[in-house]
Design a protein around this motif. Structure first.
Motif, short mmCIF file in Angstrom:
data_model
loop_
_atom_site.label_atom_id
_atom_site.label_comp_id
_atom_site.label_asym_id
_atom_site.label_seq_id
_atom_site.Cartn_x
_atom_site.Cartn_y
_atom_site.Cartn_z
N VAL A 93 140.54 41.91 86.16
CA VAL A 93 140.02 43.10 86.84
C VAL A 93 139.72 44.20 85.83
CG1 VAL A 93 140.42 44.80 88.65
CG2 VAL A 93 141.27 42.48 88.94
N GLY A 94 140.55 44.29 84.78
CA GLY A 94 140.28 45.27 83.73
C GLY A 94 138.94 45.03 83.06
N LEU A 95 138.62 43.76 82.79
CA LEU A 95 137.30 43.43 82.21
C LEU A 95 136.18 43.79 83.17
CD1 LEU A 95 138.07 39.95 80.57
CD2 LEU A 95 137.63 42.11 79.39
N TYR A 96 136.38 43.51 84.44
CA TYR A 96 135.39 43.84 85.47
C TYR A 96 135.09 45.34 85.43
CZ TYR A 96 133.64 44.46 90.31
OH TYR A 96 132.91 44.79 91.43
N ALA A 103 127.58 48.70 82.17
CA ALA A 103 126.29 48.54 82.86
C ALA A 103 125.75 49.89 83.30
CB ALA A 103 126.45 47.60 84.06
N ALA A 104 126.64 50.79 83.69
CA ALA A 104 126.20 52.11 84.14
C ALA A 104 125.54 52.90 83.02
CB ALA A 104 127.38 52.89 84.71
N PHE A 105 125.90 52.59 81.78
CA PHE A 105 125.34 53.33 80.64
C PHE A 105 124.31 52.51 79.86
CE2 PHE A 105 129.41 55.45 81.41
CZ PHE A 105 129.01 56.78 81.39
N ALA A 106 123.88 51.38 80.41
CA ALA A 106 122.92 50.51 79.70
C ALA A 106 121.60 51.23 79.50
CB ALA A 106 122.71 49.22 80.48
N GLN A 107 121.07 51.13 78.28
CA GLN A 107 119.80 51.76 77.94
C GLN A 107 118.66 50.75 77.82
OE1 GLN A 107 119.44 55.23 77.65
NE2 GLN A 107 121.50 55.09 78.54
N THR A 108 119.00 49.48 77.76
CA THR A 108 117.99 48.42 77.67
C THR A 108 118.33 47.33 78.66
OG1 THR A 108 119.16 47.13 75.99
CG2 THR A 108 117.70 48.89 75.21
N PHE A 109 117.33 46.52 79.00
CA PHE A 109 117.55 45.41 79.93
C PHE A 109 118.51 44.40 79.32
CE2 PHE A 109 116.08 41.45 82.13
CZ PHE A 109 116.47 41.83 83.40
N GLU A 110 118.38 44.17 78.01
CA GLU A 110 119.27 43.22 77.34
C GLU A 110 120.72 43.70 77.40
OE1 GLU A 110 115.20 42.64 76.16
OE2 GLU A 110 116.46 44.44 76.07
N MET A 111 120.95 44.99 77.19
CA MET A 111 122.30 45.53 77.27
C MET A 111 122.86 45.40 78.69
SD MET A 111 123.63 49.38 76.30
CE MET A 111 125.35 49.86 76.56
N LEU A 112 122.00 45.62 79.68
CA LEU A 112 122.44 45.48 81.07
C LEU A 112 122.83 44.04 81.37
CD1 LEU A 112 122.80 46.60 83.94
CD2 LEU A 112 120.37 46.14 84.34
N ILE A 113 122.05 43.08 80.88
CA ILE A 113 122.35 41.68 81.14
C ILE A 113 123.67 41.29 80.48
CG2 ILE A 113 121.59 39.30 80.79
CD1 ILE A 113 120.08 40.96 82.94
N ILE A 177 125.30 53.04 90.85
CA ILE A 177 125.72 51.85 91.60
C ILE A 177 126.79 51.10 90.80
CG2 ILE A 177 124.98 49.59 92.47
CD1 ILE A 177 122.31 50.87 93.20
N PHE A 178 126.56 50.95 89.50
CA PHE A 178 127.54 50.29 88.65
C PHE A 178 128.77 51.16 88.46
CE2 PHE A 178 123.36 48.60 87.46
CZ PHE A 178 123.57 47.26 87.75
N GLY A 179 128.57 52.47 88.49
CA GLY A 179 129.73 53.37 88.42
C GLY A 179 130.64 53.20 89.62
N VAL A 180 130.06 53.01 90.80
CA VAL A 180 130.87 52.78 91.99
C VAL A 180 131.64 51.47 91.88
CG1 VAL A 180 130.73 52.26 94.46
CG2 VAL A 180 129.44 54.18 93.51
#
Length: 419
Positions: A93-96, A103-113, A177-180
């Protein structure tokens, strides 16, 4: 004489009572559903913000998470059998939480993935540990009842998750959304840390030995019932993931009704939740085989009829909503029961067996769902055909697992869940 295992279930260990235990397991599982469905309405905004040119590539936001979720399950089982359920659950859960924040701070699509993949790696512990913890405390039809009640919340979350995502988009940009997700994960993690005791007895802990682990995996992956229901669950999971990957595009491009997506999606998901509730009510009376086998036949039949209607060019948003809702209603009777039946004979290696089964069903189910989603080309037909095909494959797997005899248990010597 066949014995009803639920009557022989040991009393629950100290900790939360039955209602709170079911609720905690349900919310642990619900974190996974929330991480899949909440961002569905945001896929166009994410694609536009991060420069994703090909629309079908947005499906990687879902699939990367599902792949991480599937692959990591093979690791958590042996760790949980060695070190106990709770510490490994806290790690996962910590990793989650950490990767959801990334993901909430991703600046590129690759970083988000990458972040989505990592979030899935953490969420894998939720699936493995939830099943193992339930198996530690209950077995047989009682276990099926707990899993069904947990699935009610787990599968009820998709009813509101896209609406939650859409609501967030009205007041904040998509990263929230990822922050939630991160905040929700932290809250459930705190609940489990305070209220959930360790459910694995010290004398039942197993050392991490390659030979033992290989033997446990071999048993889980060679015992006919375990294998058959795991493969059936893989196929039925592929159908669900194919629907999830394609659903937003279907509403946006086939029906030109993107605004209606959260509402119709909620109605379809409500069918799963309603079936799970009915299953929890009737499973101890009729047995998990009777309910799930008929439901799988219904799932495949409705999907096949829907595919014929779609190929004939008569698809409308109303037909899609009703028939897809009926299909998912049948899914609600299948999912929890298949998981419980796959674990029936695996109590002595619950953690390892759960991880092996979850690895197969989620990893290969996500691949099947991705392949279905990638066929989208402006119509709903490829998705619906994929769902029907997955149902037929699942039915064949169940037929093999039960040696051609459906609807009732027939293993005479057993300490099984069916009577």
């Amino acid at each position: 004489m066949t014995v009803d295992a639920s009557s022989a279930s040991p009393p629950a260990k100290q900790g939360p009572g039955f209602p709170e235990f079911v609720a905690l397991v349900a919310f642990l599982m619900a974190l996974n559903a929330l991480a899949i469905d909440a961002m569905l309405p945001a896929l166009p905004a994410i694609g536009e913000a991060l420069g994703v040119a090909r629309e079908n590539d947005r499906q990687w936001i879902i699939t990367a998470y599902l792949l991480g979720f599937g692959v990591a399950q093979i690791v958590y089982g042996p760790l949980a059998d060695r070190y106990g359920r709770k510490p490994i659950l806290m790690l996962g859960v910590g990793l989650y939480v950490a990767f959801a924040a990334m993901a909430a701070f991703a600046q590129t699509f690759e970083m988000l993935i990458v972040a989505r993949l990592g979030c899935g790696l953490g969420a894998a512990s939720l699936r493995v540990l939830a099943v193992s913890i339930v198996r530690d405390r209950y077995e047989g039809r009682t276990m099926a009842r707990v899993m069904s009640l947990s699935f009610l919340v787990f599968l009820g979350v998709p009813i509101i998750a896209p609406s939650v995502g859409a609501a967030i988009l009205t007041v904040a940009p998509w990263p929230w959304i990822f922050g939630v997700l991160a905040i929700s994960g932290a809250a459930v993690m705190l609940w489990a840390a305070i209220r959930l005791p360790e459910t694995l007895k010290p004398e039942d802990r197993l050392p991490i030995r390659v030979g033992r682990i290989a033997g446990a995996f071999r048993e889980a992956l060679t015992e006919r019932q375990s294998v058959g229901y795991t493969l059936a669950m893989t196929a039925i999971t592929g159908a669900l993931f194919g629907f999830l990957n394609s659903s937003q595009q279907v509403f946006a491009h086939v029906f030109d009704a993107e605004a209606a997506f959260p509402l119709v999606f909620a109605a379809i998901a409500s069918g799963i939740a309603a079936a799970s509730l009915l299953n929890a009510t009737f499973v101890e009376r009729f047995g998990s085989r009777m309910l799930s086998h008929w439901a799988l036949i219904g799932f495949t039949t409705v999907a096949a009829v829907h595919a014929l209607i779609s190929m004939a060019g008569h698809e409308t948003i109303w037909i899609f909503g009703v028939l897809q809702g009926l299909t998912m209603f049948c899914f609600g009777f299948v999912a929890g029961n298949f998981g419980a039946m796959a674990m029936e004979k695996m109590g002595h290696i619950a953690g390892t067996a759960s991880s092996a089964q979850g690895f197969i069903s989620t990893t290969f189910g996500s691949i099947a769902g991705f392949l279905i989603g990638q066929q989208f080309a402006g119509t709903a037909t490829p998705m619906i055909l994929g769902v029907a095909t997955c149902g037929a494959v699942a039915l064949a797997c169940v037929f093999w697992a039960e040696r051609g005899r459906l609807f009732q248990a027939h293993h005479a010597s057993v300490r099984t869940a069916e009577s």
